[in-house]
Scaffold this motif. Structure first.
Motif, PDB file in Angstrom:
ATOM      1  N   ILE A   1      -5.235  38.211  11.651  1.00 58.01           N
ATOM      2  CA  ILE A   1      -4.645  37.381  10.602  1.00 58.01           C
ATOM      3  C   ILE A   1      -5.663  36.309  10.279  1.00 58.01           C
ATOM      4  O   ILE A   1      -5.907  35.395  11.063  1.00 58.01           O
ATOM      5  N   LEU A   2      -6.282  36.450   9.130  1.00 60.50           N
ATOM      6  CA  LEU A   2      -7.489  35.681   8.817  1.00 60.50           C
ATOM      7  C   LEU A   2      -7.130  34.314   8.248  1.00 60.50           C
ATOM      8  O   LEU A   2      -7.204  34.094   7.048  1.00 60.50           O
ATOM      9  N   ILE A   3      -6.756  33.399   9.132  1.00 66.11           N
ATOM     10  CA  ILE A   3      -6.418  32.053   8.662  1.00 66.11           C
ATOM     11  C   ILE A   3      -7.613  31.385   7.959  1.00 66.11           C
ATOM     12  O   ILE A   3      -7.428  30.656   6.998  1.00 66.11           O
ATOM     13  N   PRO A   4      -8.861  31.634   8.394  1.00 68.47           N
ATOM     14  CA  PRO A   4      -9.981  30.994   7.697  1.00 68.47           C
ATOM     15  C   PRO A   4     -10.178  31.474   6.266  1.00 68.47           C
ATOM     16  O   PRO A   4     -11.086  30.994   5.592  1.00 68.47           O
ATOM     17  N   GLN A   5      -9.357  32.397   5.798  1.00 68.52           N
ATOM     18  CA  GLN A   5      -9.501  32.840   4.408  1.00 68.52           C
ATOM     19  C   GLN A   5      -9.457  31.652   3.449  1.00 68.52           C
ATOM     20  O   GLN A   5     -10.189  31.609   2.474  1.00 68.52           O
ATOM     21  N   GLY A   6      -8.598  30.677   3.722  1.00 66.01           N
ATOM     22  CA  GLY A   6      -8.517  29.496   2.873  1.00 66.01           C
ATOM     23  C   GLY A   6      -9.848  28.757   2.809  1.00 66.01           C
ATOM     24  O   GLY A   6     -10.204  28.174   1.783  1.00 66.01           O
ATOM     25  N   GLU A   7     -10.589  28.783   3.901  1.00 66.50           N
ATOM     26  CA  GLU A   7     -11.885  28.089   3.922  1.00 66.50           C
ATOM     27  C   GLU A   7     -12.883  28.786   3.001  1.00 66.50           C
ATOM     28  O   GLU A   7     -13.705  28.152   2.373  1.00 66.50           O
TER      29      GLU A   7
ATOM     30  N   HIS B   1     -10.399  44.414  21.119  1.00 69.73           N
ATOM     31  CA  HIS B   1      -9.327  45.053  21.887  1.00 69.73           C
ATOM     32  C   HIS B   1      -8.202  44.084  22.244  1.00 69.73           C
ATOM     33  O   HIS B   1      -7.241  44.462  22.894  1.00 69.73           O
ATOM     34  N   ALA B   2      -8.351  42.836  21.833  1.00 70.52           N
ATOM     35  CA  ALA B   2      -7.343  41.831  22.184  1.00 70.52           C
ATOM     36  C   ALA B   2      -6.073  42.041  21.370  1.00 70.52           C
ATOM     37  O   ALA B   2      -6.062  42.772  20.376  1.00 70.52           O
ATOM     38  N   SER B   3      -4.999  41.388  21.812  1.00 69.42           N
ATOM     39  CA  SER B   3      -3.726  41.532  21.107  1.00 69.42           C
ATOM     40  C   SER B   3      -3.744  40.768  19.796  1.00 69.42           C
ATOM     41  O   SER B   3      -4.596  39.911  19.572  1.00 69.42           O
ATOM     42  N   VAL B   4      -2.789  41.108  18.930  1.00 70.60           N
ATOM     43  CA  VAL B   4      -2.700  40.445  17.628  1.00 70.60           C
ATOM     44  C   VAL B   4      -2.595  38.938  17.804  1.00 70.60           C
ATOM     45  O   VAL B   4      -3.194  38.164  17.054  1.00 70.60           O
ATOM     46  N   LEU B   5      -1.844  38.526  18.824  1.00 73.11           N
ATOM     47  CA  LEU B   5      -1.621  37.094  18.981  1.00 73.11           C
ATOM     48  C   LEU B   5      -2.889  36.378  19.433  1.00 73.11           C
ATOM     49  O   LEU B   5      -3.177  35.276  18.979  1.00 73.11           O
ATOM     50  N   VAL B   6      -3.670  37.016  20.314  1.00 78.90           N
ATOM     51  CA  VAL B   6      -4.944  36.405  20.701  1.00 78.90           C
ATOM     52  C   VAL B   6      -5.862  36.306  19.479  1.00 78.90           C
ATOM     53  O   VAL B   6      -6.525  35.290  19.253  1.00 78.90           O
ATOM     54  N   LEU B   7      -5.850  37.345  18.662  1.00 81.55           N
ATOM     55  CA  LEU B   7      -6.665  37.310  17.443  1.00 81.55           C
ATOM     56  C   LEU B   7      -6.203  36.184  16.524  1.00 81.55           C
ATOM     57  O   LEU B   7      -7.025  35.509  15.895  1.00 81.55           O
ATOM     58  N   LEU B   8      -4.885  35.979  16.475  1.00 83.42           N
ATOM     59  CA  LEU B   8      -4.344  34.909  15.631  1.00 83.42           C
ATOM     60  C   LEU B   8      -4.837  33.554  16.129  1.00 83.42           C
ATOM     61  O   LEU B   8      -5.251  32.693  15.342  1.00 83.42           O
ATOM     62  N   VAL B   9      -4.816  33.386  17.431  1.00 86.08           N
ATOM     63  CA  VAL B   9      -5.265  32.111  17.990  1.00 86.08           C
ATOM     64  C   VAL B   9      -6.768  31.931  17.746  1.00 86.08           C
ATOM     65  O   VAL B   9      -7.242  30.834  17.420  1.00 86.08           O
ATOM     66  N   ALA B  10      -7.523  33.016  17.861  1.00 89.52           N
ATOM     67  CA  ALA B  10      -8.958  32.936  17.563  1.00 89.52           C
ATOM     68  C   ALA B  10      -9.166  32.511  16.114  1.00 89.52           C
ATOM     69  O   ALA B  10     -10.081  31.744  15.796  1.00 89.52           O
ATOM     70  N   SER B  11      -8.302  33.003  15.245  1.00 90.12           N
ATOM     71  CA  SER B  11      -8.402  32.617  13.835  1.00 90.12           C
ATOM     72  C   SER B  11      -8.212  31.123  13.663  1.00 90.12           C
ATOM     73  O   SER B  11      -8.874  30.495  12.835  1.00 90.12           O
ATOM     74  N   VAL B  12      -7.296  30.576  14.440  1.00 84.93           N
ATOM     75  CA  VAL B  12      -7.077  29.129  14.358  1.00 84.93           C
ATOM     76  C   VAL B  12      -8.357  28.391  14.760  1.00 84.93           C
ATOM     77  O   VAL B  12      -8.761  27.417  14.129  1.00 84.93           O
ATOM     78  N   GLY B  13      -9.015  28.898  15.822  1.00 88.09           N
ATOM     79  CA  GLY B  13     -10.277  28.290  16.246  1.00 88.09           C
ATOM     80  C   GLY B  13     -11.333  28.339  15.149  1.00 88.09           C
ATOM     81  O   GLY B  13     -11.987  27.338  14.851  1.00 88.09           O
ATOM     82  N   CYS B  14     -11.475  29.494  14.512  1.00 87.49           N
ATOM     83  CA  CYS B  14     -12.443  29.630  13.415  1.00 87.49           C
ATOM     84  C   CYS B  14     -12.095  28.668  12.285  1.00 87.49           C
ATOM     85  O   CYS B  14     -12.972  28.040  11.694  1.00 87.49           O
ATOM     86  N   HIS B  15     -10.794  28.584  12.013  1.00 91.58           N
ATOM     87  CA  HIS B  15     -10.356  27.696  10.933  1.00 91.58           C
ATOM     88  C   HIS B  15     -10.758  26.251  11.213  1.00 91.58           C
ATOM     89  O   HIS B  15     -11.284  25.562  10.340  1.00 91.58           O
ATOM     90  N   LEU B  16     -10.552  25.813  12.448  1.00 93.80           N
ATOM     91  CA  LEU B  16     -10.915  24.436  12.809  1.00 93.80           C
ATOM     92  C   LEU B  16     -12.414  24.204  12.586  1.00 93.80           C
ATOM     93  O   LEU B  16     -12.818  23.209  11.985  1.00 93.80           O
ATOM     94  N   ALA B  17     -13.218  25.141  13.077  1.00 92.61           N
ATOM     95  CA  ALA B  17     -14.663  24.964  12.969  1.00 92.61           C
ATOM     96  C   ALA B  17     -15.106  24.969  11.511  1.00 92.61           C
ATOM     97  O   ALA B  17     -15.888  24.115  11.077  1.00 92.61           O
TER      98      ALA B  17
END
Lengths: 387, 585, 399
Positions: free
Chosen positions: C92-98, C201-217
């Motif tokens: 789930i690409l939260i950084p899309q807004g960026e 290979h991570a779960s959707v939720l881990v990927l979601l949290v990673a997206s939050v990290g990318c978004h912050l950066a």
């Protein structure tokens, strides 16, 4: 050879004697360099290098922290400054909610605090906690007075309001509502918008449908341009008022031709060059402008930076008085002396006017702290005092 | 070492104020870390244990803070009275929000919590009685024996006392019957429901519990900060709590405390160090933090705590204690245990099960056989109430159970295993087995959290140990279930099913993955169970195993029943040979 | 703002519904001089006595719908990218807004005669991706693949950065747009290589949290590159086309047309072409995709690049209509996310329709209760989510 070193050392000691003997004064600065109020905090942070570094033989050490427009962080910063750095005063923060939260720490640690936020709530009603709080940014109420005065003169009978959906918009709405009422001007619509909204069409339609003679937009920086641009594109032809929150070059850049003719109250700093030579503010404001723009580029001036600079002027003026009390910087006695000195300041000329403090008035500004300004040809233009 | 580490860390923290020369700001920072830790511990229960990802904890912190703030400000009551009010209001709100939102599945749930938190923020900011965006300043500090706690060093003990309390309560809750049910959500709802756990309710329990901890933190925040406004309770704060949980390790309570502390300290240090390193001003800590966070997820997707302590998230199960056996759940049943008639299941246009009839009597082993895709597992799901019948009736113990959910079926005394093993990999073997006895205990969340369930727990675990010994895996009790071989995991599932004290046992391919000796032992066990009067329904591919064990076979093909009868009759049935044995043998 | 705004919500809504059926006032005049219908008369001094608030009329209704559709188009573009990325990579690409903000602000920087900071980011991300690609392919590395990776991760960004140096200080709108797209698009691929591929290979939720990290950066970087104040860019078209009582700006037509084109393009590609179907299957069936000659990393890179391209393009399209800030991306990204979710994270037309719905709800709530706009928008989606959740939720919820 050895002798020479000794001599040099002695000479050095002699030269630096006042600095050595005198404990440096530490002032903590916590402002919103990031977060939603970054457009206020960045020019304030940029002003710090222009602050005086020595007063009456004492070095002044400025410790700058960012609170990210977050009250938790602001309070943590204030605690750090008070407890660890043992600062003699705190400067900040940029917004009302953060400053309100910081008052608790200032009062608890008995450190004088000079806020650069807008709301008059910060210094009134005067109580035991607010004793420690001083303020340089014009009260919203002073600016609101100016706007309403101008509206009355312009024969405006009804006003639509659109403001930020945050503390800034709130502050303005609470100040302007009773003032309009007192003058018999109807507030026909109150709309809110968010800084990062991509469209304010709905609010604009509501405003124009109420057919106000004038619209007051209460926002800070470039976001305040969006409602005005939308109003123009909807063919709204009434007067548009903005607040002093828009007083930076970016607003003119983004607003372009759509903000021509806007009327706003502002600190005299914004139009320092156009002030009459007789105005004492002119020189201070121009000096600051030149110094700021030399460092940050031509046209980079924003009046918010001036509030921080003014706080530094207040401190620099009060410090010699406090030092005379004999208390050593870094001690509670010195902080109390500094507080008393700040409260006793009279006729201090700074970039946003002239301040005279009193035990009940910790901002000390008068009419000289605001001018009415319009935008003409993409530039700020001072309206004559009678306009 | 691993068990001592948290204890030592706790002692170190407590002793900190006694060390001379510690900068006072450390306490301020640690106080914020503690405030966050309380919330994150709740989030660990929610995200790490119950598999509910919430971006809305900030809202419950806010509810707690605002409730107490309003009471102390307007009614002038002591903050100590604000605390129960804060907990009550937040708990009630969580109940309502949870009842609506927890029905959401998959990514709908995180989005739902985001929606609540954003709305909450704007409601706070636009409500006059909540002080709008400027919030409520001038709140009273918490006083202990008449002394107001103002300085960071004073508040420190209060906050970390609350952290300790939250940790102890949470650990206790997680080890309890309710806690096992919460953690079972990680293994899928179906398995939990199959042992009588009302997963809808248990999710709400977890949600409310996390909200209570959040409200505790909010109450502390309000009276430590002594001024509140909407920003600290915004979505951004909630996101940060989640990051703390994931970074520390959402699988363990200590991981949550560690994550909260680490993030708080790290952010502060980054703010100090980065401008010096980079020689420029900016929001660099957010950038570095974001980058570090992603890198860390790549190296340690389970968080840092398991990496540091080299331990899985499972808290150690209680040591074996002698306890009186649990009372048996029922007297022997007469008449058929299970009568299925005309079972039919249609998925979309596909008929998976088509008019199946069979029955199981006490002391009888019936095997359901047929090629892959014949509809055997679907039949299992229909009988146990996991899947809804399209037509037909299921009678269990003489009662029509066609419309009952699987947890009600379990209550009647039906236990099962699954074709795809559904154990909670991070839980120890014995805890997984003890979940089977869920219906034989009664302690709720409160008793569990307060540790008032010791006797019942000892009995449940003694029973679990007995069943585990019975299937021959007693020695593996403390191992995380995921570390077992697949065949062993199937046997653990059988032990779990036996823990329910069932009258009817449904086993889905129990012998798959077993070695020869293990199969013999399993057959032996099933024979003994039959001797005790249990009815057993079996799906199995291993023909030797089935033929040697079953009293009766039901052969399915393409969803329909091909034939039924004792092994030697079925073995010679031409249709069966043609459809199944012919190709399989 | 002291009364209860909820009451004012209820009232005009019912009035609005009644009025929608009434004949439009002054129909012909309105059609001839469109903007007059809502223009307030202020050239002459206002008469203070005869001021009764005008009822909500159908013109306002139409204007709100128009506003909703144009805003919805932005959300739709984001929702489409989210659906695309999710179906291929489960991210789930939260950084899309960026990417949207980067697109708009990079172009604005070119227009203002600055070198945008995103150029440096492109070089840095490329270099990081180079390292990540080497690490990921260390077992199968040969001279040829090494060359290809270097070409993709090092030479390409260097060439783009070089291009920004040779163009004149104010390169003009067209060159500016091309450069902006060239700068932002590859960032998608690099972001995938650096942040997400190690987590495939991570779960959707881990990927979601990673997206939050990318978004912050990425948001933090946005503040460094572009400052706190916003920017606008000149429109692609200055035309103002009268349409009944409305005036439609050429820019919004551009936007709608491009959105429609992208929806159609994605829909055909994934719905009708074999490679598209295989690409979509990578998320669920890696082997199948491999058989089609698509490595998961290639599929991820491709989908992220397309998402970044769409993001930058949306930024370019929206920047003339509104002011864009370094942090604009989050909230519009979130609303795009809402739309994508309502559309089930699988259907392009569904996501686009949901996006328009969100836009319209937003337009109407900003008219009726602007202070509670976000509350209304986000509370309105809860029932939709419930309905979605119940519909899409079979018995087995695990794997």
């Amino acid at each position: 050879m050895k002798r020479m070193v000794l001599a040099l050392a002695m000479a050095g000691a002699a030269l630096s004697f006042p600095a050595l003997a005198a404990e440096p004064v530490k002032i903590g600065v916590t402002i919103a360099k990031t977060g939603p109020a970054a457009s206020l905090g960045i020019p304030q942070a940029n002003s710090v290098p222009l602050f005086p570094t020595e007063v009456a033989g004492h070095k002044i050490e400025w410790i700058v922290l960012d609170d990210a427009t977050d009250s938790t962080k602001g309070v943590a910063n204030a605690r750090k400054l008070a407890s660890d750095d043992k600062v003699d005063a705190i400067l900040g923060s940029s917004t009302t909610p953060v400053s309100l939260a910081m008052i608790e720490v200032a009062a608890e640690a008995k450190v004088p605090m000079i806020t650069v936020a807008a709301s008059s709530k910060l210094i009134s009603p005067m109580d035991d906690k607010r004793r420690w709080v001083f303020k340089t940014a014009q009260n919203d109420s002073l600016m609101a007075d100016a706007i309403v005065e101008h509206m009355v003169k312009a024969g405006i009978k009804s006003v639509g309001f659109i403001g930020f959906n945050d503390a800034y918009g709130d502050g303005w709405l609470t100040e302007i509502t009773p003032r309009l009422e007192a003058k018999g001007i109807k507030l026909v619509a109150t709309e809110r918008f968010a800084r990062t909204d991509t469209s304010v069409t709905g609010q604009t339609l509501k405003l124009t449908a109420a057919q106000p003679d004038a619209v007051l937009i209460a926002g800070s920086g470039t976001p305040a341009a969006l409602p005005q641009k939308t109003l123009k594109s909807r063919g709204y032809a009434g007067k548009i008022y903005q607040t002093h929150g828009v007083a930076n070059a970016d607003f003119l850049r983004v607003g372009a031709k759509d903000v021509e003719g806007t009327i706003l109250p502002a600190g005299p700093l914004l139009v320092a060059e156009q002030l009459p030579e007789s105005n004492p503010v002119r020189k201070v404001a121009l000096d600051y402008t030149r110094a700021y723009e030399a460092k940050n580029g031509a046209g980079s001036l924003a009046t918010f930076g001036g509030h921080a600079y003014d706080a530094a002027i207040l401190l620099a003026t009060a410090l010699p008085v406090a030092l005379k009390s004999g208390a050593e910087p870094g001690t509670p006695a010195f902080r109390a002396a500094l507080r008393d000195a700040l409260e006793g300041l009279k006729e201090v000329v700074y970039t946003h006017g002239v301040a005279t403090m009193s035990p009940t008035d910790h901002i000390g500004q008068d009419q000289r702290a605001r001018v009415m300004v319009t935008i003409e040809g993409g530039k700020w233009k001072l309206l004559s005092a009678t306009n | 070492m691993s068990r001592l580490a948290p204890l030592l860390a706790g002692l170190a923290i407590l002793a900190l104020p006694l060390v001379p020369g510690v900068p006072p700001f450390w306490f301020t920072l640690l106080n914020y870390a503690g405030l966050a830790a309380i919330v994150v511990v709740g989030l660990v229960v929610l995200t790490g244990m119950a598999n509910i990802m919430s971006f809305g904890q900030g809202m419950f912190v806010g509810i707690g803070a605002y409730t107490s703030a309003l009471l102390t400000l307007h009614l002038g009551v002591s903050p100590w009275l604000g605390l129960p009010a804060a907990l009550a209001v937040a708990g009630a709100c969580a109940w309502v929000v949870g009842a609506i939102t927890l029905r959401l599945s998959g990514h709908y749930l995180p989005l739902g919590t985001i929606a609540w938190n954003i709305s909450f923020f704007y409601v706070l900011g636009n409500s006059d009685w909540l002080g709008r965006y400027d919030g409520l300043p001038g709140l009273p500090p918490i006083a202990v024996f008449g002394t107001p706690l103002l300085a960071s060093e004073q508040v420190f003990y209060l906050i970390w006392g609350c952290v300790g309390l939250s940790v102890v309560l949470t650990l206790s809750l997680m080890r309890s019957r309710t806690g096992r049910a919460i953690r079972a959500l990680k293994g899928g709802r179906v398995a939990a429901e199959a042992f009588g756990v009302d997963t809808g309710r248990i999710k709400i329990v977890a949600f409310v519990y996390a909200a209570l901890l959040a409200a505790l933190s909010g109450w502390l925040y309000a009276h430590v900060q002594r001024a509140i406004n909407p920003t600290p309770f915004s979505l951004n704060a909630s996101i940060e709590y989640l990051l703390m949980a994931v970074l520390g390790g959402a699988g363990s309570v200590w991981g949550g405390v560690f994550g909260a502390t680490l993030v708080t300290l790290l952010k502060d240090q980054l703010q100090n160090v980065l401008p010096l390193v980079l020689g420029a001003e900016g929001n660099f800590e957010a950038i570095v933090f974001g980058v570090l966070f992603v890198l860390l997820l790549q190296r340690a997707p389970d968080g840092l705590w398991p990496l540091l302590t080299r331990r899985t998230g499972a808290p150690p199960p209680p040591a074996p204690v002698a306890a009186p056996p649990l009372p048996p759940r029922r007297a022997a049943v007469s008449g058929p245990l299970l009568e299925a008639s005309g079972l039919r299941k249609v998925f979309g246009g596909l008929v998976a099960v088509d008019g199946i009839d069979f029955s199981v009597a006490p002391g009888e082993v019936v095997a359901l056989i047929g090629p892959n895709g014949a509809g055997k597992s679907t039949t299992f799901n229909l009988v146990t109430g996991v899947a809804r019948l399209s037509a037909g009736t299921v009678r269990l113990f003489g009662r029509d159970t066609s419309a009952l959910p699987s947890r009600a079926v379990a209550r009647l005394g039906v236990a099962r295993t699954f074709q795809h093993v559904k154990l909670v990999g991070t839980m120890s073997v014995i805890e997984n087995v003890a979940l089977g006895a869920h219906l034989r205990g009664s302690a709720g969340a409160v008793r569990g959290a307060l540790g008032l369930d010791r006797a019942e727990e000892a009995a449940l675990f003694a029973e679990a140990q007995r069943q585990l010994d019975r299937v021959g895996l007693g020695a593996l009790r403390d191992r995380p279930a995921a570390s077992l071989a697949l065949g062993q995991q199937r046997i653990v599932e059988i032990a779990r099913a036996l823990c329910l004290d069932p009258a009817l046992l449904l086993l889905d391919e129990p012998a798959a993955g077993l070695r020869h000796q293990e199969k013999a032992a399993l057959a032996d066990l099933l024979n003994r169970l039959r001797g005790e009067g249990l009815g057993i329904l079996l799906v199995e591919h291993d023909m030797d195993f089935v033929m040697g064990l079953a009293d009766r076979l039901v052969v399915m093909n393409f969803g329909a029943k091909l034939c039924e009868g004792p092994p030697r009759v079925v073995r010679t049935n031409p249709a069966v040979v043609e459809a199944y044995l012919g190709s399989a043998a | 703002m002291t009364g209860a705004p909820w009451i004012s919500v209820a009232l005009p809504l019912s009035r609005l519904a009644a009025l929608a059926t009434l004949p439009r006032r002054g129909g012909k005049v309105g059609a001839a001089v469109p903007s007059k219908t809502i223009r307030t008369r202020h050239s002459a001094p206002p008469e203070p006595t005869s001021r009764t608030p005008r009822p909500v009329d159908s013109t306002i209704l139409l204007l709100l719908v128009q506003d909703g559709v144009v805003n919805g188009a932005i959300y739709a573009l984001i929702a489409l990218s989210l659906v695309l990325v999710f179906t291929v990579t489960r991210v789930i690409l939260i950084p899309q807004g960026e990417f949207v903000a980067y697109g708009a602000l990079t172009l604005a920087a070119f227009e203002a005669g600055h070198r945008p900071g995103t150029v440096g980011l492109l070089l840095a991300l490329g270099a990081a991706a180079f390292v990540a690609d080497l690490a990921a392919g260390r077992h199968t590395l040969d001279a040829r693949s090494l060359g290809a990776i270097a070409l993709r991760d090092l030479v390409l960004p260097a060439a783009i950065a070089g291009a920004t140096l040779v163009v004149p200080e104010k390169p003009g709108l067209l060159v500016g747009i091309l450069l902006t797209l060239a700068i932002v698009t590859p960032m998608g691929a690099y972001l995938h290589a650096v942040a997400y591929r190690p987590l495939e290979h991570a779960s959707v939720l881990v990927l979601l949290v990673a997206s939050v990290g990318c978004h912050l950066a990425l948001t933090g970087l946005g503040l460094v590159f572009f400052g706190a104040e916003g920017s606008r860019t000149p429109p692609l078209s200055d035309a103002m086309i009268p349409a009944g009582p409305l005036v439609v700006s050429g820019q919004s037509l551009w936007m709608l047309a491009l959105t429609a084109a992208i929806i159609l393009g994605l829909w055909t590609f994934f719905g009708l072409t074999l490679i598209g179907k295989a690409l979509m299957a990578t998320a669920v069936n890696r082997l199948g995709a491999r058989l089609m000659g698509i490595a998961p990393s290639m599929a991820g890179r491709l989908s992220f690049s397309v998402a970044a391209f769409i993001g930058a393009l949306s930024g370019i399209l929206v920047a003339p209509l509104t002011t864009i800030y370094y942090d604009t991306g989050f909230l519009i990204g979130l609303k795009g996310f809402v739309a994508a979710i309502i559309g089930g994270l699988a259907s392009y037309p569904g996501a686009a329709l949901a996006a328009v719905l969100v836009g319209i709800i937003e337009a109407f709530s900003s008219f009726h209760a602007s202070a509670f706009k976000e509350v209304i928008v986000f509370m309105a989606i809860i029932p939709v989510l419930l309905w979605r959740s119940l519909r899409s939720h079979p018995v087995e919820d695990d794997e």
